[in-house]
Scaffold this motif. Sequence first.
Motif, mmCIF file in Angstrom:
data_model
loop_
_atom_site.group_PDB
_atom_site.id
_atom_site.type_symbol
_atom_site.label_atom_id
_atom_site.label_comp_id
_atom_site.label_asym_id
_atom_site.label_seq_id
_atom_site.Cartn_x
_atom_site.Cartn_y
_atom_site.Cartn_z
ATOM 1 N N ALA A 484 0.572 -1.359 0.350
ATOM 2 C CA ALA A 484 0.120 0.162 0.303
ATOM 3 C C ALA A 484 0.797 1.072 0.187
ATOM 4 C CB ALA A 484 -0.953 0.058 1.483
ATOM 5 N N ALA A 485 2.378 1.148 0.144
ATOM 6 C CA ALA A 485 3.017 2.562 0.484
ATOM 7 C C ALA A 485 2.918 3.030 -0.268
ATOM 8 C CB ALA A 485 4.136 1.864 1.202
ATOM 9 N N PRO A 486 3.303 2.780 -2.154
ATOM 10 C CA PRO A 486 3.281 3.804 -3.129
ATOM 11 C C PRO A 486 1.910 4.678 -3.457
ATOM 12 C CG PRO A 486 4.378 1.525 -3.670
ATOM 13 C CD PRO A 486 3.339 1.636 -2.653
ATOM 14 N N PHE A 487 1.538 4.170 -2.762
ATOM 15 C CA PHE A 487 0.215 5.649 -2.652
ATOM 16 C C PHE A 487 -0.447 6.470 -1.563
ATOM 17 C CE2 PHE A 487 -0.967 1.449 -4.406
ATOM 18 C CZ PHE A 487 -0.618 1.571 -5.470
ATOM 19 N N PHE A 488 0.720 6.183 -0.591
ATOM 20 C CA PHE A 488 0.791 7.164 1.095
ATOM 21 C C PHE A 488 2.492 7.943 0.325
ATOM 22 C CE2 PHE A 488 -1.953 4.025 1.638
ATOM 23 C CZ PHE A 488 -3.467 5.014 1.824
ATOM 24 N N PRO A 489 2.372 9.021 -0.530
ATOM 25 C CA PRO A 489 4.340 9.479 -1.313
ATOM 26 C C PRO A 489 4.168 11.010 -0.022
ATOM 27 C CG PRO A 489 2.231 9.813 -2.562
ATOM 28 C CD PRO A 489 2.028 9.161 -1.766
ATOM 29 N N SER A 490 5.352 10.863 0.176
ATOM 30 C CA SER A 490 6.135 12.277 0.914
ATOM 31 C C SER A 490 5.391 13.661 0.152
ATOM 32 C CB SER A 490 7.650 12.579 1.121
ATOM 33 O OG SER A 490 7.696 12.061 0.204
ATOM 34 N N LYS A 491 5.758 14.385 0.695
ATOM 35 C CA LYS A 491 5.541 15.700 0.343
ATOM 36 C C LYS A 491 6.163 16.423 -0.901
ATOM 37 C CE LYS A 491 1.385 16.565 2.464
ATOM 38 N NZ LYS A 491 -0.011 17.147 1.480
ATOM 39 N N ARG A 492 7.323 15.897 -0.548
ATOM 40 C CA ARG A 492 8.814 15.926 -1.620
ATOM 41 C C ARG A 492 8.160 15.037 -2.814
ATOM 42 N NH1 ARG A 492 13.801 13.711 -1.437
ATOM 43 N NH2 ARG A 492 13.089 12.721 0.688
ATOM 44 N N LYS A 493 7.936 13.242 -2.755
ATOM 45 C CA LYS A 493 7.763 13.083 -4.162
ATOM 46 C C LYS A 493 6.121 13.752 -4.306
ATOM 47 C CE LYS A 493 10.275 9.684 -3.307
ATOM 48 N NZ LYS A 493 12.375 10.173 -4.467
ATOM 49 N N GLU A 494 5.360 13.566 -3.905
ATOM 50 C CA GLU A 494 4.139 14.257 -5.077
ATOM 51 C C GLU A 494 4.411 15.705 -5.380
ATOM 52 O OE1 GLU A 494 1.676 15.195 -1.923
ATOM 53 O OE2 GLU A 494 0.207 13.082 -1.804
ATOM 54 N N ARG A 495 5.461 16.195 -5.187
ATOM 55 C CA ARG A 495 6.167 17.461 -5.837
ATOM 56 C C ARG A 495 6.693 17.246 -6.826
ATOM 57 N NH1 ARG A 495 6.918 19.830 -0.730
ATOM 58 N NH2 ARG A 495 8.615 19.666 -0.686
ATOM 59 N N GLY A 496 7.023 15.993 -7.056
ATOM 60 C CA GLY A 496 7.515 15.666 -8.450
ATOM 61 C C GLY A 496 9.379 15.830 -7.910
ATOM 62 N N GLU A 497 9.707 15.667 -6.939
ATOM 63 C CA GLU A 497 11.047 15.761 -6.486
ATOM 64 C C GLU A 497 12.038 14.522 -6.889
ATOM 65 O OE1 GLU A 497 11.913 17.936 -3.038
ATOM 66 O OE2 GLU A 497 10.963 19.385 -3.520
ATOM 67 N N GLY A 498 12.701 14.330 -7.159
ATOM 68 C CA GLY A 498 13.567 13.057 -7.714
ATOM 69 C C GLY A 498 13.500 12.347 -8.693
ATOM 70 N N GLY A 499 13.033 13.109 -9.731
ATOM 71 C CA GLY A 499 12.808 11.933 -10.764
ATOM 72 C C GLY A 499 12.263 11.422 -11.181
ATOM 73 N N ILE A 500 12.694 10.412 -11.675
ATOM 74 C CA ILE A 500 11.010 8.476 -11.997
ATOM 75 C C ILE A 500 10.104 9.240 -10.860
ATOM 76 C CG2 ILE A 500 10.306 6.554 -12.084
ATOM 77 C CD1 ILE A 500 12.783 6.498 -12.663
ATOM 78 N N TRP A 501 8.706 9.388 -11.332
ATOM 79 C CA TRP A 501 7.941 9.242 -10.927
ATOM 80 C C TRP A 501 7.669 8.497 -9.806
ATOM 81 C CZ3 TRP A 501 2.738 6.094 -11.353
ATOM 82 C CH2 TRP A 501 1.627 6.587 -10.603
ATOM 83 N N TYR A 502 6.835 8.552 -8.970
ATOM 84 C CA TYR A 502 7.773 7.963 -7.294
ATOM 85 C C TYR A 502 6.570 6.440 -6.719
ATOM 86 C CZ TYR A 502 2.363 9.591 -5.909
ATOM 87 O OH TYR A 502 1.256 9.797 -5.794
ATOM 88 N N ALA A 503 5.402 6.389 -7.706
ATOM 89 C CA ALA A 503 4.681 5.308 -8.410
ATOM 90 C C ALA A 503 4.463 4.053 -9.237
ATOM 91 C CB ALA A 503 3.429 5.494 -7.796
#
Length: 796
Positions: A484-503
Amino acid sequence: MDYECDSSAAVPNPGVITPDEEQPLLTRSPSPSSSSKTVFGEDEEPYGTIEEIHRSIEDDVLPETSIIGRTIGWRSAYILVISRVIGSGIFATPGAIVKSVGSVGLSLSLWIVGAIIAACGLAVSLEYGCAFPRSGGEKVYLEYTYRRPRFLASTLVAVQAVLLGFTASNCIVFSQYTLFAFGIEGSDLLRKSLAVGLLTVITIIHGCFLRTGINIQNFLGWIKVALVLFMIFAGLFVVVLRPDGSTKMTRSHFPSGQDLWKDSDWSWGVISTALFKVFYSYAGLSNVNNVLNEVKNPVRTLKSVSITALVTSCILYLLVNIAYFIVVPLDEIRDSGELIAALFFERTFGPQVGKRILPLAVALSGAGNVMVVTFALARLNQEIARQGFLPCSSFLASSKPFNAPMGGLLVHYIPSLLVITLPPSGEVYSFILEVEGYPGQVFALAISVGLLYLRYKRPDLKRPFKAWIGAVLLRIVLSIALLAAPFFPSKRKERGEGGIWYATYAVVGISIIAFGVLYWVVWIRLLPWWKGCKVEEKGDILEDGTTVTRLTYERPYLEFPVTVHDVRGSEKEYTLDKNGFQFHAHESREKDFVDDEKIKAEYYPETEQLLKDVTGASRIFIFDHTIRRQPPSEGNAASRTPQLRGPVQRVHIDQSYAASLSRVPYHLPQEAEKLLQGRVEIINVWRPIKTVQRDPLAVAQADTVKDEDLVPVALIYPTRRGETLAVRYNEGQKWFYKSGLTPEEVLFIKCFDSKEDGRARRVPHTAFPVPGTEDREGRESIEVRALVFHEDDTLE
């Protein structure tokens, strides 16, 4: 009797039904023993599996020995595990973990939590592995536990093993550390070429030089353990022995107080991706489970090796992480990518030793990990092919030509090559770890739940090791949370930081599982429905002794009541040319029929002469024989002989017209042209080994079976194409048998005759049950198949 039926009239064939838990999902074929092997008639296989065995759950717990033999002792097994566990993970992932979670304290906590979770997973694997000591690992456990829907578990494991069974991450680490050691920046092409080169060399070594490969991976395994220990003492050296003022470095960069938890990101999405990287570093604790057929004392070795490796890796990982944080500043660790160990060595030992020699040791460590992963996954692929879930299964399951699983190595090589070469370098390493980890949690959840199911369903199953129930429940809860974790990203991941889409990794993982389900639906459900067939398992033994199972599409069979006439007293009225069968009195010198070599040396010549005397043939060529014995009783599992075949209760003809003629050039290529100018027959010489009291053999009168009632069934082999004939029911067919047939009598069955002058050309046959004989001794017989040539008899 069972007849071929039209798809529009298909109904289930009546038979004895046993509970699902008493039957294995697959009829897995134990490796053949040196005794009681039988030469099988290839074109008859669809009408009786090579081993018609009534296998209960206890049969599957019996150890199975590989064709290669039990060559792996305790030390080699330990290296298989520890060298798989200590791979690129500890040398490459700590930097990525700290970068994602933000703090040293949270990073170290995750390594401890990861060890606890790994221990829970190991407990589950140990209980399964000790209960089912055979190669295949999760594949064996899933298909054993989840028998319905049929073949679904096996298909999912096969798809996951092929699509995600790669070692790309360690090949990438090898190339990066090698280039770093030589001070080469290196283009993307150069890094990928070096990684592919390593993969290719290791595949060749394991495929062509089995013992050499094992020795090399053992050596590299010990190098890895020594390297990690060296890194731990190097960290202590920085703190304890380096005098103040000898370098611009401070004694320790390990944060203290509140700085230990500074910048921690507690969002579950971030923690879960970090845990996937930790799990990757512990992956391989159950590596021995994949090769148990080759392990000496498999249950005892599995328990001691796995637990020892867990304790070893847990201690080493925690200490080496502390060493990293002591020596390398936190900002540099966050920016290190996969080169944290290289920075550690450079700062500890300077630009010469630290930047060149020790990173090369890390590169060798990555190479060692590639070797053990390749070794284990090739055997898993071979097991998948052995049970018919890959195309060209005979080739991929074989251990020829170098007594090594070359086919399994090739299946492993191709996806590894694609994963190395296709994606851009950037974040590919972390992405690979996450993509591998997500579907792995689906299987971890299924296996853990399955363990509890088996505890309830089969409490009497022998379990040399039992997992603590709390550990199993913890693993279940955590697997659900990680999925279930990929569907509860951090705010940083939700903003698109870090390159590849978080999920992205979750989407790819779910897609692979969904593809497996779709493949199963099309292969097992839709295609058989469209063709009016069903998927059946057919056993075979390859030339190197490897047992395989082919999954083939077969039309269902219907059972019709038929009158079978006893010819006793009038048997001389029936002849090969008039009726297609003939009874003949003949006593053989051979009585037991248990030694294949003796059968070939003594019974074959005797049968050849008998055929010449009866048919007037000028030449006889016997191309195979089959021995049929009733499977032993269910209660005596230890005495079962897997190679024996029971009576075939389906109406059939062993060879079609085309397949019969093709046997001449196949067996006698130099003389085929001349021999085919004359009359050619295929005759089966069927002899009871004991007086027949049950399941006698019935034959149909040839002229009562019309050609339009014959249904060709194709058989595809690596070296040739065969074909048999199934038979549709027709009420005009007439059937005969002789009651109480003795070993001093034979039945000639004409399968083919090239002469087309009105004589019988082929005759269907089948075993059939006689009411009231169910409790009598099972039928035993030998059937010899021969090409019969009449060179002076023309075809006109």
